[in-house]
Design an enzyme around this catalytic site. Structure first.
Site, short mmCIF file in Angstrom:
data_model
loop_
_atom_site.label_atom_id
_atom_site.label_comp_id
_atom_site.label_asym_id
_atom_site.label_seq_id
_atom_site.Cartn_x
_atom_site.Cartn_y
_atom_site.Cartn_z
N TYR A 217 47.94 87.72 66.92
CA TYR A 217 48.43 89.12 68.21
C TYR A 217 50.09 89.75 67.20
O TYR A 217 50.23 89.53 66.58
CB TYR A 217 49.33 88.66 69.03
CG TYR A 217 49.46 89.54 70.12
CD1 TYR A 217 48.83 91.32 70.37
CD2 TYR A 217 50.87 89.39 71.04
CE1 TYR A 217 49.22 91.88 71.05
CE2 TYR A 217 51.20 90.60 71.93
CZ TYR A 217 50.13 91.89 71.86
OH TYR A 217 50.87 92.84 72.31
N CYS A 218 49.46 91.45 67.13
CA CYS A 218 50.44 92.27 66.74
C CYS A 218 50.21 92.14 65.03
O CYS A 218 49.75 92.17 64.01
CB CYS A 218 51.47 92.71 67.53
SG CYS A 218 52.78 93.25 66.44
N LEU A 219 51.58 91.95 64.84
CA LEU A 219 52.19 91.44 63.33
C LEU A 219 51.68 89.93 62.93
O LEU A 219 51.24 89.50 61.92
CB LEU A 219 53.37 91.40 63.04
CG LEU A 219 53.97 90.69 61.56
CD1 LEU A 219 53.36 91.85 61.00
CD2 LEU A 219 55.93 91.62 61.42
N GLY B 47 48.65 88.38 63.87
CA GLY B 47 47.58 88.39 63.39
C GLY B 47 47.50 89.64 62.07
O GLY B 47 46.44 89.18 61.17
N LEU C 83 44.47 90.53 67.46
CA LEU C 83 44.12 91.07 68.88
C LEU C 83 45.85 92.19 68.17
O LEU C 83 47.18 92.09 68.52
CB LEU C 83 45.09 90.56 69.62
CG LEU C 83 44.08 88.94 70.62
CD1 LEU C 83 45.10 88.21 70.86
CD2 LEU C 83 42.82 89.28 70.56
#
Length: 583
Positions: free
Chosen positions: A311-313, A315, A339
């Site tokens: 998720y985010c960083l 990811g 994500l």
């Protein structure tokens, strides 16, 4: 492949520190030099553009005449509005703004004024794109300060409430403001967040800590079904905030949703670093983060390949790890899910306004004293990006109307800020944002240049429509970098709400929808808007779509796995672990 400009090799000068640190405190971490250079670029080119002066003067004259005509006839209800607010601007939606002629005239004057300043800030020949965007953004913040909705005398909703309550709303608003101001001065948490303590109200899905190193605790959740999918799911969240956004209350926990549907779920919980961790870099986060977690999951689930999600960083880092493993021909990964995670930072959206050489150097100076960046300073930048919702609407609702906004689990999580080690944050900004090394095959990791084309597992990629942190069109660029099938999903909502999107229960979003389409390598439209025009739309949460995709890419079911946690003081350490409690 060392970075000659990293803080270790090109750090701030000690003699400069007192002045620069003081400036950083006053400017909330935003570089005054960066803003000054943008305005100098804009003003210098505007000064030598008489044709642009004439255009702006003509636009101002036309807007003044249009407003005069509207104001004259509006008193008798004979004139339609001369300008409509942008779709996301809800300040003047309430009926009071249309019922009172003076309020309607004020709101129309403000919107015309706002539109003119946007015209003035953009389209000046010779101004760099970054400087133009920064000028337009900062001017918009300044103009928004003077919105008639922000003042008692010009806001008809506030005037109506003041008359109805005899001024009690203003007294309550003063009390609300005083409470918040004291909390800020004391450096304490916002009101009400103590209700959502991890392990009590949030992050309550049963599990145990099964692995720990200096940077992560790995949580494994107890199975809820007799059989589970053969391939476990490993989730790597961003370390900018605490992991439990993906395990909030039971009603909106992605972890609980997956466990209930027969998945073995592992979660990375990042350590909150301190001054002693100033030297930790992106390579440390890669090796001690996803690569260490993947190895631990393989040992706990022998013979099983892994569905990895970031998720985010988290990811972004997972994509780097997947490319590293692909280069080694390591078959650990069954699939990879990203994500709201960017891998191409050429167009990072409004967050990129705060990232240039001057800004990064300014942040390095700010981090030099303590060895980390305080998460609350990053939160300030996020508030500016979404100031209409996070700043001005709060001013009206709580300080002028005197109401109290209930604290939600997501709001409490958002206030649970973490710290970022100086070296890691500098490398992250310079290598990803400033130089876009990952998308250009120039990012160094594990002794090699990372090539995203080395990723070998199918991809499931989620973008969110109103994402200010990872704009979905930027996330979409994975199609041109990966050489594997990509299933791209665009969901309604923003960076957080779009991901935390339960399909049912009290926290479900009734208007939620998503678009979804799978493309083999090289078959996706190069233009994200072309994809948007043809991708089929579906109502509801995207979670069931992802669950079904994971099942299609699994090899069957096995007996549910027993969770054996790390034993400390004679007992296994239960989820949510210990790192999540670090202040």
């Amino acid at each position: 492949m060392s970075d000659a400009r990293s803080p270790a090799n090109h750090g701030p000068e000690p003699l400069d520190q007192p002045l620069k640190h003081g400036l950083a405190r006053l400017a909330n971490g935003i570089s005054p030099a960066s803003v000054a250079m943008a305005y100098a670029d804009w003003l210098a080119h505007l000064a030598v553009s008489p044709a642009r002066h004439a255009e702006l003067a003509g636009s101002a004259w036309r807007k003044a005449l249009t407003w005069s005509h509207y104001a004259t006839h509006n008193w008798r209800g004979e004139c339609a509005r001369c300008i409509e607010p942008l779709p996301q601007d809800k300040r003047f939606t309430p009926h009071e703004w249309q019922e009172l002629p003076f309020a309607a005239a004020l709101s129309q004057a403000f919107l015309l004024h706002d539109r003119w300043w946007n015209e003035a800030a953009t389209g000046v020949r010779g101004v760099s794109r970054h400087h133009e965007e920064l000028v337009a953004f900062t001017l918009r913040q300044f103009v928004d300060m003077w919105s008639p909705s922000n003042f008692v005398a010009t806001n008809p909703q506030v005037l109506k409430e003041t008359v109805a309550t005899g001024g009690a709303n203003l007294a309550n608003g003063w009390r609300n403001w005083s409470r918040d101001a004291l909390a800020v001065l004391a450096g304490g948490p916002p009101r009400g967040v103590e209700v959502f303590r991890p392990g009590a109200a949030v992050a309550v899905t049963p599990g145990k800590v099964v692995f720990r190193n200096h940077l992560i605790e790995l949580l494994q959740y107890e199975p809820a079904t007799g059989e589970v999918q053969a391939e476990p799911v490993l989730i790597v969240p961003s370390w900018i905030m605490k992991y439990y956004i993906l395990d909030l209350t039971p009603a909106d926990s992605l972890v609980r949703y997956l466990v209930a549907r027969g998945h073995t779920v592992f979660m990375v919980s990042w350590r909150n670093p301190g001054s002693e961790d100033r030297g930790l870099g992106m390579e440390d986060y890669l090796q001690l983060g996803p690569l260490a977690a993947l190895q631990a999951v393989r040992e706990l689930c022998p013979g099983a390949r892994i569905h990895a999600a970031g998720y985010c960083l988290g990811g972004t880092l997972l994509a780097i790890a997947a490319a590293v493993l692909g280069r080694r021909e390591d078959a650990a990964l069954q699939t990879v899910t990203l994500l709201a995670a960017q891998v191409d930072f050429h167009e990072p959206g409004e967050l990129g306004l705060f990232i240039d050489e001057s800004q990064v150097a300014f942040l390095e100076d700010l981090m030099a004293e303590r060895g980390y960046l305080d998460g609350r300073q990053m939160a300030g930048a996020f508030q500016l990006i979404n100031s209409k919702d996070l700043v001005w609407s709060k001013l009206v609702h709580e300080y002028l109307m005197g109401a109290q906004t209930p604290v939600t689990a997501l709001g409490a999580w958002n206030a649970d800020a973490t710290r970022l080690p100086a070296r890691m944050h500098s490398e992250y900004l310079r290598r990803l944002y400033l130089r876009n090394e990952l998308a250009e095959d120039r990012y160094p990791a594990a002794g090699h240049w990372v090539q995203l084309s080395d990723m070998a597992a199918p991809l499931f990629v989620v973008g969110t429509e109103r994402d200010h942190v990872s704009p979905w069109r930027s996330v979409y660029k994975i199609h041109g970098l990966a050489h594997v099938p990509v299933s791209f999903l665009l969901t309604s909502g923003g960076h957080n709400v779009g991901i935390v999107n339960a399909p049912s229960g009290p926290r479900a979003h009734p208007q939620a929808s998503y678009r979804f389409e799978t493309h083999e390598r090289g078959q996706a439209p190069a233009d994200p808007d072309a994809w948007l025009a043809r991708a089929p739309s579906f109502a509801g949460s995207w979670w069931p779509c992802w669950h079904e995709w994971l099942v299609r890419h699994s090899t069957g079911k096995v007996a549910a796995r027993t969770v054996t946690g790390i034993v400390e003081n004679g007992h296994p350490t239960p989820a949510p672990g210990t790192y999540v409690y670090q202040d």
